[in-house]
Each structure stands twice: as C-alpha cells, then as structure tokens.
Write an enzyme that holds these catalytic residues in place. Structure first.
Site, PDB file in Angstrom:
ATOM      1  CG  HIS A 163      46.290  46.288  35.568  1.00  0.00           C
ATOM      2  ND1 HIS A 163      47.451  45.691  35.127  1.00  0.00           N
ATOM      3  CD2 HIS A 163      46.190  47.469  34.908  1.00  0.00           C
ATOM      4  CE1 HIS A 163      48.049  46.481  34.242  1.00  0.00           C
ATOM      5  NE2 HIS A 163      47.291  47.574  34.080  1.00  0.00           N
ATOM      6  CB  SER A 172      27.627  21.602  46.948  1.00  0.00           C
ATOM      7  OG  SER A 172      28.236  20.958  48.048  1.00  0.00           O
TER       8      SER A 172
END
Ligand code: ARG
Length: 397
Positions: free
Chosen positions: A159, A282
């Site tokens: 999880h 970027s």
C-alpha cells in the site's frame, strides 16, 4: 512503374484513391518482410524444381535474381513503391525485369495469401528471438545491479507504506524472475508461429499440381506443415496476438520497474541517482533533471495493449478464408514489436546507469514488527495472534 506491374492487373487502370487506400502503408511496412519473402520464394522455387515444375536453369536464375534483389534492397538501392502495392508484387516485378520470362514462372502453386503469411512467420520467428534477447539485457542489468548493490537495505512496501525489511537484491530479483517469465512466454509463441503456410495458396490448396508442402516446410525450418489448407487463413492474427499479448506482459513489468524507479528518483525519496545523460531538462526550470524516459516506458504498456486489442478486433467475427482486413494486422504488430524491443533495451541502459544511495534510505523501525512477533512465537511458544497484539501495543508507544 506502370500499373502493369500489379500481379492481378487486367489492363484497366485502378482508381488512384482506391490504390492508395488498399495498399495503405504496405509499401512502407513490408520493407522488413523483403528478406523473408525472398527466402520463402527461393524455397518455393526449389520445391517447384524438385517436382519437375521448373527447369534447373529457371530455378538458378530465380535464386540468383531474388538474392540479388534482397542484397540491393539492403544496400538501399531500391524501395517498395506505392504503385508496387506490396512486397510480393515489388519482388516479382523486379525479378522478371531482371531475369526475363523465368521470373514469371515463380508464381505457380502459391498466392499472396500464403506468401504474406510465410514471410510474416519467418519474420516473427526472428523477432521473437530478438525480443527475448532484448528482455535478457534488462535481466542481466538487474542481476549486475544486485551483484553490486544488492546488500543495501530497502523498505518493503505494501500500500506504498513501509511494511517489512527488503533489500536491493530482493527488489531486483523480483523483476529478474518476472522478466525471465516474460521471456519464456515470448519463446512459447514460437509454437504457434512455426507452422508452414506455404502450399495453402489462396487458402484452398493447389488443384492439379503436385505441390510438396513438406519440402518447403523442411527447407524453411518449420516444425510442421499447417494443415488443412483451410486452417491457414483462419490462423492469421493468432500467433501475432499471442506474441503481442506476451509483449504486453513484458511491457507491464518494464512499466512497473519504471514506476518504482520514478518514485525512488523523487527528491523526497532520493534512493537512486541517474547519470546526467539519461535525464532530460525543462525549458523554464534550469535546475530540472527529469526522468522522462521512465515515464514513457510506463506509458508504453498502453500502446501495447492497444495493439493487442486492435489485432484481435480485426480478426474477431471475420468469416473464414482470406479477407483484406487481415492486412491491417501488420501495423499494430510491427509497432508493438519495435516499442517492446526499444523499451527493454532502454531499461537495460537505465538500470546499468543508476545507483542506489544507501545514505538516503531510512527504514522505519516499525518494519521489524512482524519479525518481532514471529520471534515471540518461536521463543515463547505463544500464538501469532497474541504476539501480534503485544507487538502492536509496543509499536503504538
Ligand atoms: N498485403 C496483403 C496482406 O497483408 C497481401 C495479401 C494480398 N492478397 C490479396 N488477395 N489481395 O494481407
């Protein structure tokens, strides 16, 4: 080249738009089938010769002519044109132009329907081996990583919460085993691929001529002849679908590996470092080193599943016998094969390039809770349920 080059030409020019639509992408896609169509055609000519249906001289001219065409194509000297329609027409037209009337004798006892299938199966045989080898490069990279950094402790997550102690070796070993399973799956598809379609012709055999189907099957190394002749066209798309299904599983495992690495590469985790030449930048944030390549691998399983659905949807509900629909299988098939191979090779590069940063990996002490409870059972003889509660209380504080 004139419209006369098409095998079925009966003298009337074909509507230009219809030609473009029906040939579709074949003149581009079929390039990868050229060497296989040549091999199958030479085997077929050899069979015709052995059966007394082609003279020694014609067979020799066909063999030399086709081999030369394969070589000149590989050397970039010619390409299949839209007017050729497909690889089969392109080769036969050029063969006849090169060697004269002998070239016209090759197309006896066959049809483009069994021709395309034999070329595809010979191609798929090689492709499956190549894909298995590409996946093996990722396996080897993971094994090397485990060899170098396997002892580094990692949290074992369920999880996405820390659950138990794990290690780089255990984490990498999981992917090694599952990728090996994918490789076995890919190899198993050969059972479907390796049946010889030759001699089924349009799908109903070759009346009045003694075509020896076993001869060509043996020459081309097929496990057996695909029988009866009517089964051949019914099978088109099945080996393709089974390979692309296995590739979907491979891509899923590679995508999940990518997903783990994306998490490990975040600033918050910083479990791993990637070399500069494997990250991209970027346009606005000068500091960024983005793991785009992993994101694209993660997304590729969608393309793979899309290809599988496309292939299976083309064949589902078709009546038996050859239908031109089947041509549309090639595009998703080739796309899936290329993407899976590229992705496996890329992941091998990434795994070879990455390193775990042991100093950034902190295991929460609670990961030992289950182990503590197990120990209590062994040492004190109490039930696991009681030990579970006692350890649970202890970790609460
Ligand atoms: N390009 C075709 C295909 O991939 C080859 C077979 C064409 N056969 C025919 N009868 N038109 O299916």
């Amino acid at each position: 080249m004139s419209s006369k080059t098409r095998l079925w030409d009966k003298g009337q020019p074909l509507d230009e738009r219809i030609l473009r639509y029906t040939a579709g992408e074949d003149h581009i896609l079929d390039a990868r089938l050229i060497q296989y169509d040549v091999r199958a055609s030479i085997a077929h000519a050899g069979m015709l010769h052995a059966q007394g249906l082609l003279s020694e001289a014609d067979y020799a001219a066909i063999e030399t002519g086709l081999s030369a065409l394969a070589e000149s194509h590989a050397a970039g000297e010619w390409r299949i044109s839209l007017e050729d329609e497909d690889v089969h027409t392109a080769l036969e037209g050029r063969l006849t132009a090169a060697i004269g009337d002998a070239g016209k004798r090759i197309h006896l006892g066959r049809s483009r329907n069994d021709q395309v299938l034999v070329a595809l199966r010979l191609y798929l045989r090689d492709a499956a081996q190549q894909l298995a080898a590409a996946a093996q490069t990722t396996v080897t990279a993971l094994e090397d990583l485990a060899g170098k950094q396997g002892r580094i402790a990692l949290p074992g997550y369920t999880h996405m919460q820390q659950g138990m102690p794990s290690s780089v070796a255990l984490w990498a070993g999981a992917y090694v085993t599952e990728l090996q399973d994918d490789i076995e799956g890919i190899q198993r598809t050969l059972l479907r691929i390796n049946l010889s379609p030759l001699g089924s012709a349009a799908g109903y055999g070759t009346p009045n001529i003694p075509v020896d189907r076993q001869f060509t099957a043996d020459v081309l190394g097929f496990d057996k002849v695909h029988e009866p002749v009517t089964a051949v066209q019914l099978s088109r798309g099945k080996a393709e679908a089974s390979l692309v299904f296995e590739l979907s599983l491979l891509m899923q495992d590679l995508g999940r590996l990518a997903s783990d690495l994306l998490l490990f590469y975040t600033q918050e985790f910083a479990f791993i470092s990637l070399p500069d030449n494997m990250t991209t930048g970027s346009s606005i944030m000068p500091q960024k080193r983005n793991p785009d390549v992993l994101e694209l691998v993660r997304a590729a399983s969608a393309t793979m599943q899309g290809s599988l659905v496309e292939i299976m949807s083309i064949t589902a509900k078709l009546p038996s016998g050859y239908q031109r629909d089947l041509q549309r299988i090639k595009s998703p098939l080739f796309k899936a094969i290329d993407l899976a191979e590229d992705s496996a090779l890329i992941m091998a590069n990434l795994v070879n390039g990455l390193s775990f940063n042991a100093e950034n990996i902190a295991l929460d002490p609670s990961v030992h809770a289950a182990g503590d409870a197990n120990k209590m059972v062994v040492e004190e003889g109490i039930s696991f349920r009681d030990a579970y509660h006692r350890v649970g209380e202890a970790y609460k504080k």
